[in-house]
Write an enzyme that holds these catalytic residues in place. Structure first.
Site, mmCIF file in Angstrom:
data_model
loop_
_atom_site.group_PDB
_atom_site.id
_atom_site.type_symbol
_atom_site.label_atom_id
_atom_site.label_comp_id
_atom_site.label_asym_id
_atom_site.label_seq_id
_atom_site.Cartn_x
_atom_site.Cartn_y
_atom_site.Cartn_z
ATOM 1 N N ARG A 81 0.736 -1.086 0.021
ATOM 2 C CA ARG A 81 0.015 0.089 -0.024
ATOM 3 C C ARG A 81 1.033 1.224 0.117
ATOM 4 N NH1 ARG A 81 -3.056 -3.329 3.505
ATOM 5 N NH2 ARG A 81 -5.113 -3.939 2.432
ATOM 6 N N LYS A 134 3.323 11.153 -11.503
ATOM 7 C CA LYS A 134 2.706 10.178 -12.391
ATOM 8 C C LYS A 134 3.571 8.861 -12.628
ATOM 9 C CE LYS A 134 -0.080 13.203 -15.265
ATOM 10 N NZ LYS A 134 -0.435 13.705 -16.676
ATOM 11 N N GLU A 187 9.769 17.098 -25.323
ATOM 12 C CA GLU A 187 9.270 17.334 -24.038
ATOM 13 C C GLU A 187 9.890 18.697 -23.568
ATOM 14 O OE1 GLU A 187 6.818 16.133 -22.686
ATOM 15 O OE2 GLU A 187 6.607 14.106 -23.234
ATOM 16 N N LYS A 238 7.749 22.720 -14.875
ATOM 17 C CA LYS A 238 7.038 21.358 -14.387
ATOM 18 C C LYS A 238 6.774 21.352 -13.105
ATOM 19 C CE LYS A 238 5.811 16.689 -15.007
ATOM 20 N NZ LYS A 238 5.730 15.442 -15.860
ATOM 21 N N GLU A 282 -3.942 16.879 -11.921
ATOM 22 C CA GLU A 282 -4.410 17.469 -13.122
ATOM 23 C C GLU A 282 -5.866 17.543 -13.467
ATOM 24 O OE1 GLU A 282 -2.262 15.025 -16.489
ATOM 25 O OE2 GLU A 282 -4.141 14.759 -17.135
ATOM 26 N N ARG A 340 -2.095 21.710 -15.082
ATOM 27 C CA ARG A 340 -1.305 20.450 -15.197
ATOM 28 C C ARG A 340 -1.692 19.548 -16.621
ATOM 29 N NH1 ARG A 340 1.161 16.048 -11.289
ATOM 30 N NH2 ARG A 340 2.593 14.931 -13.052
ATOM 31 N N ASN A 381 0.046 18.145 -21.374
ATOM 32 C CA ASN A 381 -0.477 17.050 -22.368
ATOM 33 C C ASN A 381 -0.353 17.402 -23.815
ATOM 34 O OD1 ASN A 381 -0.919 14.582 -20.568
ATOM 35 N ND2 ASN A 381 -2.739 16.019 -19.943
ATOM 36 N N HIS A 437 0.122 15.219 -26.724
ATOM 37 C CA HIS A 437 -0.093 14.051 -26.286
ATOM 38 C C HIS A 437 -1.374 13.189 -27.015
ATOM 39 C CE1 HIS A 437 3.210 15.037 -23.905
ATOM 40 N NE2 HIS A 437 3.229 13.743 -23.302
ATOM 41 N N HIS A 470 -0.544 9.791 -28.438
ATOM 42 C CA HIS A 470 -0.562 8.555 -28.074
ATOM 43 C C HIS A 470 -1.528 7.754 -29.035
ATOM 44 C CE1 HIS A 470 -0.345 9.767 -23.480
ATOM 45 N NE2 HIS A 470 0.676 9.701 -23.928
ATOM 46 N N HIS A 524 8.376 7.797 -27.649
ATOM 47 C CA HIS A 524 7.008 8.528 -27.341
ATOM 48 C C HIS A 524 7.351 9.941 -27.521
ATOM 49 C CE1 HIS A 524 4.488 10.082 -24.383
ATOM 50 N NE2 HIS A 524 5.220 10.691 -23.722
#
Length: 370
Positions: free
Chosen positions: A122, A144, A186, A228, A238, A242, A246, A249, A253, A267
């Site tokens: 956990r 993330k 990026e 960032k 997000e 935030r 993306n 993206h 993606h 990527h």
């Protein structure tokens, strides 16, 4: 010289240290977080072969034992099977909640190790030592963590902040040029989404950054991390600003999904193409001037990145299939498409409820099959 950039998240705040030679002093940074003088080090075969001995020696010099957990390189490792394998190996090491996982590699290792740390008993602490430009400026900062599934990229994961990020610029000397270009996507993203001065600086210094000239590289990485860190501190999960990170993206993606998340399209390359598509789509919608859009596309291309569909392996793509992938994107809400679009260079915004038919028509204009 190194720079320390704080990520202000209250009780979960941490520092990102950017500099050359940090790997050789990693033990000094990591030892204070340990109770038993040991850390599981999740790394891939390539990174471990290049830098594993240095990290092991650096940890040992501070009285820390490295317990290697080595995985195959490549995006395919970031899967349910990869997660199960890493989790089982952490259990075999009999780590407890007072121990620490060190993610030592690029974005795949950081995402996988971070997610494993988030769910191990956990939750267990972890440290990021990113070894690619993309990981240093993006995926290692912000908490993330995720794995991919056949239905899409990063759809299963958790927000789990590291205790520390060590971005050693020196390890980028062994990074292949293609990976440097992928990471540069990026970097230019930060200028496009929110800092016109940084964008203009990159227009003049792209070649120096890609050539790993020390001052230019340090400036590019530090400014990217600063941006960032500021955004993450404002919007950790997000819900607002935030989402701007993306940019590129949603298109990217979809391209990655169509090319199988493999080495055919990295990527960062997908993000580069995605940013160019987002710029041109914004212009098509009358949101940004054609002049700004093309200037932005030229800056992406100057990083050696694809900017058109016919420059991406797998072309020609099917427009309907690309849109279907976008509908599965984690930013989509109630079946509506969400994109990060542009008003001007340095001024991105979140556009919700984007018309899927307009996206499909745009992709057909860009060369996809109807």
């Amino acid at each position: 010289m190194s720079r320390t950039i704080p990520v202000g998240l209250g009780s979960r705040a941490y520092d990102v240290v950017v500099g050359d030679g940090l790997l050789d002093t990693a033990g000094r940074f990591i030892a204070p977080f340990l109770k038993r003088g040991r850390t599981a080090v999740v790394s891939d075969e390539t990174v471990w072969a290049l830098h594993g001995e240095r990290l092991t020696a650096a940890l040992a010099s501070a009285g820390v034992t490295a317990l290697p957990v080595i995985v195959p390189p490549g995006e395919q490792t970031k899967s349910f099977e990869g997660l199960a394998d890493v989790s089982d190996r952490l259990l075999a090491l009999e780590l407890d909640r007072g121990d620490l996982v060190t993610a030592f590699g690029g974005g795949v290792v950081g995402d996988l190790a971070g997610f494993a740390a988030a769910i191990y008993k956990r939750g267990i602490d972890f440290v990021q030592i990113p070894t690619t430009l993309l990981a240093q400026v993006d995926s290692s900062v912000g908490g993330k963590t995720a794995i991919d599934t056949p239905r899409g990229k990063n759809l299963v994961g958790a927000f789990h902040q590291p205790r520390l990020v060590l971005a050693d610029l020196g390890v980028l000397a062994t990074l292949p040029d293609r990976e440097m270009r992928a990471g540069y996507a990026e970097v230019i993203k930060y200028g496009l989404l929110g800092d016109l001065r940084f964008f203009e600086w990159l227009e003049a210094n792209a070649a120096a950054v890609l050539a790993r000239e020390p001052e230019a590289l340090a400036q590019a990485v530090a400014r990217s991390v600063e941006m960032k860190a500021e955004i993450v501190a404002e919007d950790e999960r997000e819900q607002g600003r935030r989402a701007l990170l993306n940019l590129g993206h949603t298109f990217g993606h979809a391209l990655e999904a169509e090319t199988g998340y493999g080495s055919a399209l990295l990527h960062g390359e997908a993000v580069g193409a995605g940013m160019a598509l987002a710029l041109r789509f914004s212009a098509r919608q009358g949101l940004v001037s054609g002049q700004d859009a093309e200037r932005g596309v030229r800056a992406v291309a100057a990083g050696g990145l694809p900017t058109r569909l016919d420059e991406v392996p797998g072309h020609p793509f099917d427009a309907a299939r690309l849109v279907a992938h976008m509908a599965q994107d984690k930013k989509a809400e109630a079946g509506r498409l969400t994109f990060i679009l542009m008003r001007a260079l340095g001024d991105a915004f979140t556009a919700k409820d984007v018309d899927a038919a307009a996206v499909r028509d745009f992709l057909i204009e860009e060369g996809a099959r109807g």
